[in-house]
Write a protein that holds these residues in place. Structure first.
Motif, PDB file in Angstrom:
ATOM      1  N   GLU A   1       0.900  -1.227  -0.199  1.00 44.62           N
ATOM      2  CA  GLU A   1       0.169   0.124   0.006  1.00 44.62           C
ATOM      3  C   GLU A   1       0.871   1.249  -0.011  1.00 44.62           C
ATOM      4  N   THR A   2       1.863   1.135   0.453  1.00 40.74           N
ATOM      5  CA  THR A   2       2.751   2.372   0.622  1.00 40.74           C
ATOM      6  C   THR A   2       3.275   2.756  -0.976  1.00 40.74           C
ATOM      7  N   ILE A   3       3.325   1.723  -1.638  1.00 38.87           N
ATOM      8  CA  ILE A   3       3.798   1.844  -3.037  1.00 38.87           C
ATOM      9  C   ILE A   3       2.523   2.443  -4.063  1.00 38.87           C
ATOM     10  N   LYS A   4       1.351   1.584  -3.759  1.00 37.80           N
ATOM     11  CA  LYS A   4       0.206   1.799  -4.552  1.00 37.80           C
ATOM     12  C   LYS A   4      -1.243   1.812  -3.677  1.00 37.80           C
ATOM     13  N   PRO A   5      -1.474   3.041  -3.368  1.00 41.02           N
ATOM     14  CA  PRO A   5      -2.792   2.902  -2.184  1.00 41.02           C
ATOM     15  C   PRO A   5      -3.904   2.455  -3.133  1.00 41.02           C
ATOM     16  N   THR A   6      -4.844   1.805  -2.820  1.00 40.25           N
ATOM     17  CA  THR A   6      -6.055   1.345  -3.424  1.00 40.25           C
ATOM     18  C   THR A   6      -7.175   1.819  -3.057  1.00 40.25           C
ATOM     19  N   LYS A   7      -8.258   2.145  -3.634  1.00 38.22           N
ATOM     20  CA  LYS A   7      -9.475   2.627  -3.159  1.00 38.22           C
ATOM     21  C   LYS A   7     -10.383   1.590  -2.272  1.00 38.22           C
ATOM     22  N   PRO A   8     -11.082   1.840  -1.437  1.00 35.40           N
ATOM     23  CA  PRO A   8     -11.740   0.881  -0.545  1.00 35.40           C
ATOM     24  C   PRO A   8     -12.727   0.172  -1.326  1.00 35.40           C
ATOM     25  N   ASP A   9     -12.636  -1.112  -1.024  1.00 34.64           N
ATOM     26  CA  ASP A   9     -13.595  -2.082  -1.782  1.00 34.64           C
ATOM     27  C   ASP A   9     -14.622  -2.619  -0.767  1.00 34.64           C
ATOM     28  N   PRO A  10     -16.018  -2.172  -0.932  1.00 34.77           N
ATOM     29  CA  PRO A  10     -16.841  -2.524   0.082  1.00 34.77           C
ATOM     30  C   PRO A  10     -17.450  -3.904  -0.197  1.00 34.77           C
ATOM     31  N   GLU A  11     -17.243  -4.598  -1.257  1.00 33.10           N
ATOM     32  CA  GLU A  11     -17.609  -6.089  -1.389  1.00 33.10           C
ATOM     33  C   GLU A  11     -16.556  -6.932  -0.679  1.00 33.10           C
ATOM     34  N   ASN A  12     -15.293  -6.351  -0.722  1.00 32.89           N
ATOM     35  CA  ASN A  12     -14.319  -7.118   0.161  1.00 32.89           C
ATOM     36  C   ASN A  12     -14.694  -6.744   1.597  1.00 32.89           C
ATOM     37  N   GLY A  13     -15.070  -5.794   1.830  1.00 34.54           N
ATOM     38  CA  GLY A  13     -15.439  -5.543   3.468  1.00 34.54           C
ATOM     39  C   GLY A  13     -16.617  -6.297   3.901  1.00 34.54           C
TER      40      GLY A  13
ATOM     41  N   ARG B   1     -10.046  -0.296   5.745  1.00 30.91           N
ATOM     42  CA  ARG B   1     -10.595   0.542   4.988  1.00 30.91           C
ATOM     43  C   ARG B   1     -11.921  -0.328   4.223  1.00 30.91           C
ATOM     44  N   ASP B   2     -11.617  -1.415   3.812  1.00 31.72           N
ATOM     45  CA  ASP B   2     -12.530  -2.311   3.037  1.00 31.72           C
ATOM     46  C   ASP B   2     -13.777  -2.487   3.898  1.00 31.72           C
ATOM     47  N   LEU B   3     -13.827  -2.831   5.246  1.00 23.22           N
ATOM     48  CA  LEU B   3     -14.652  -3.085   6.277  1.00 23.22           C
ATOM     49  C   LEU B   3     -15.374  -1.984   6.446  1.00 23.22           C
ATOM     50  N   ALA B   4     -14.611  -0.791   6.760  1.00 17.41           N
ATOM     51  CA  ALA B   4     -15.458   0.335   7.078  1.00 17.41           C
ATOM     52  C   ALA B   4     -16.214   0.819   5.798  1.00 17.41           C
ATOM     53  N   ALA B   5     -15.762   0.740   4.644  1.00 13.89           N
ATOM     54  CA  ALA B   5     -16.309   1.155   3.301  1.00 13.89           C
ATOM     55  C   ALA B   5     -17.788   0.223   3.268  1.00 13.89           C
ATOM     56  N   TYR B   6     -17.590  -0.867   3.676  1.00 12.48           N
ATOM     57  CA  TYR B   6     -18.982  -1.921   3.760  1.00 12.48           C
ATOM     58  C   TYR B   6     -19.761  -1.360   4.897  1.00 12.48           C
TER      59      TYR B   6
END
Length: 111
Positions: A19-31, A97-102
Motif C-alpha cells: 500500500e505504501t507503493i500503490k494505495p487502493t480505493k476501499p472495496d466494500p464488497e471485500n469488506g 478501509r474495506d470493512l469500514a467502506a462496507y
C-alpha cells in the motif's frame, strides 16, 4: 496472519508494504466478505438475518453506519484499538478501509 482479501498468508510482510507503493480505493464488497468471516457471531452485518445468534447489546452494522456523525475514517480508527468484549482482530489497513467502506455502504439516505 491471513489476508482476508485473498485468503493467502502475508508471509511475514508488513501489512501495508504494497500500500505504501500503490494505495487502493476501499472495496466494500471485500469488506462484506471480511464481515461475513469475522463479524457475524456478534453483529447483524446487514445481509439476511443473523439476529438470532447475536447479543441484543451489540449494535448492528446498519445502526453503526447510521450514527449521525459516522464516517468510514471514524470506523477505521475505532477498529484499530481493542474494545471491551470485542476481539482484537488483526487486519491490514486496506482490509480495515474495506470493512469500514462496507459498513458505511449500509447507511440509509437521509431525507
Amino acid at each position: 496472519m491471513t489476508n482476508f482479501a485473498n485468503g493467502h498468508p502475508n508471509d511475514n510482510e508488513s501489512p501495508d508494504v504494497a500500500e505504501t507503493i500503490k494505495p487502493t480505493k476501499p472495496d466494500p464488497e471485500n469488506g462484506r466478505i471480511i464481515a461475513r468471516a469475522l463479524c457475524t457471531n456478534c453483529h447483524v452485518i446487514g445481509e439476511g438475518s443473523n439476529a438470532a445468534g447475536v447479543n441484543a447489546d451489540v449494535p448492528s452494522f446498519p445502526a453503526i453506519a447510521n450514527k449521525s456523525d459516522q464516517s468510514a475514517e471514524r470506523i477505521s480508527n475505532w477498529l484499530l484499538s481493542a474494545h471491551g468484549p470485542m476481539p482484537n482482530i488483526h487486519l491490514t489497513r486496506k482490509e480495515l478501509r474495506d470493512l469500514a467502506a462496507y459498513i458505511i455502504s449500509l447507511r440509509k439516505p437521509r431525507p
